[in-house]
Design a protein around this motif. Structure first.
Motif, PDB file in Angstrom:
ATOM      1  N   GLY A   1       0.429  -1.174  -0.266  1.00 40.21           N
ATOM      2  CA  GLY A   1      -0.005  -0.704   0.283  1.00 40.21           C
ATOM      3  C   GLY A   1       0.853   0.994   0.227  1.00 40.21           C
ATOM      4  O   GLY A   1       0.402   2.563   0.438  1.00 40.21           O
ATOM      5  N   LEU A   2       2.211   1.529  -0.363  1.00 40.77           N
ATOM      6  CA  LEU A   2       2.936   2.274  -0.534  1.00 40.77           C
ATOM      7  C   LEU A   2       3.290   2.804  -0.982  1.00 40.77           C
ATOM      8  O   LEU A   2       3.889   3.647  -1.668  1.00 40.77           O
ATOM      9  CB  LEU A   2       5.006   1.571   0.048  1.00 40.77           C
ATOM     10  N   GLY A   3       1.888   3.287  -2.672  1.00 38.50           N
ATOM     11  CA  GLY A   3       2.273   3.591  -4.039  1.00 38.50           C
ATOM     12  C   GLY A   3       2.174   2.915  -4.416  1.00 38.50           C
ATOM     13  O   GLY A   3       0.818   1.618  -5.025  1.00 38.50           O
ATOM     14  N   VAL A   4       2.173   2.956  -6.049  1.00 40.66           N
ATOM     15  CA  VAL A   4       2.252   2.941  -7.795  1.00 40.66           C
ATOM     16  C   VAL A   4       3.664   2.320  -7.946  1.00 40.66           C
ATOM     17  O   VAL A   4       4.251   3.746  -7.512  1.00 40.66           O
ATOM     18  CB  VAL A   4       1.507   3.776  -8.217  1.00 40.66           C
ATOM     19  N   ALA A   5       3.344   1.830  -9.460  1.00 41.69           N
ATOM     20  CA  ALA A   5       4.603   1.772 -10.049  1.00 41.69           C
ATOM     21  C   ALA A   5       4.740   0.940 -11.234  1.00 41.69           C
ATOM     22  O   ALA A   5       3.660   0.254 -11.624  1.00 41.69           O
ATOM     23  CB  ALA A   5       5.492   0.419  -9.229  1.00 41.69           C
TER      24      ALA A   5
END
Length: 112
Positions: free
Chosen positions: A41-45
């Motif tokens: 849940g620490l962002g997108v890539a």
């Protein structure tokens, strides 16, 4: 940026072409690490399509739309080199695979 400068700059140019200005809080050089960060849940890539083979069930992969303005910069050019004297059967097999997938194969003979 320290591990894969080319891909770092490519991704930043894709964001700029799409009018997006990301807030980067983590850098990772390996696809499994990127997928783990996303899963946590620490962002997108942005990852290559081949990441689908190792993608956890908790992560959704979506293709970059060909209508996206960044598509014009979303290109990676790779080179392949081999010895003319090679007897390795993988060389013609790899060249055939690249051709089969629609890749551009330009064979340049290098002088000795």
């Amino acid at each position: 940026p320290g591990v894969a400068r080319y891909f770092h700059d490519l991704l930043l140019s894709m964001f700029v072409a799409s009018g997006v200005h990301p807030r980067i809080s983590q850098y990772a050089g390996q696809i499994p690490t990127l997928l783990a960060l996303v899963s946590a849940g620490l962002g997108v890539a942005l990852v290559p399509e081949s990441a689908s083979r190792i993608c956890p069930d908790t992560v959704a992969l979506l293709p970059v739309s060909e209508k996206d303005p960044s598509d014009r910069v979303n290109r990676v050019e790779l080179d392949i080199a081999w010895s003319r004297e090679t007897q390795n059967p993988l060389v013609p097999a790899i060249l055939a695979l690249i051709d089969e997938e629609g890749g551009d194969v330009a064979i340049d003979a290098l002088g000795a």
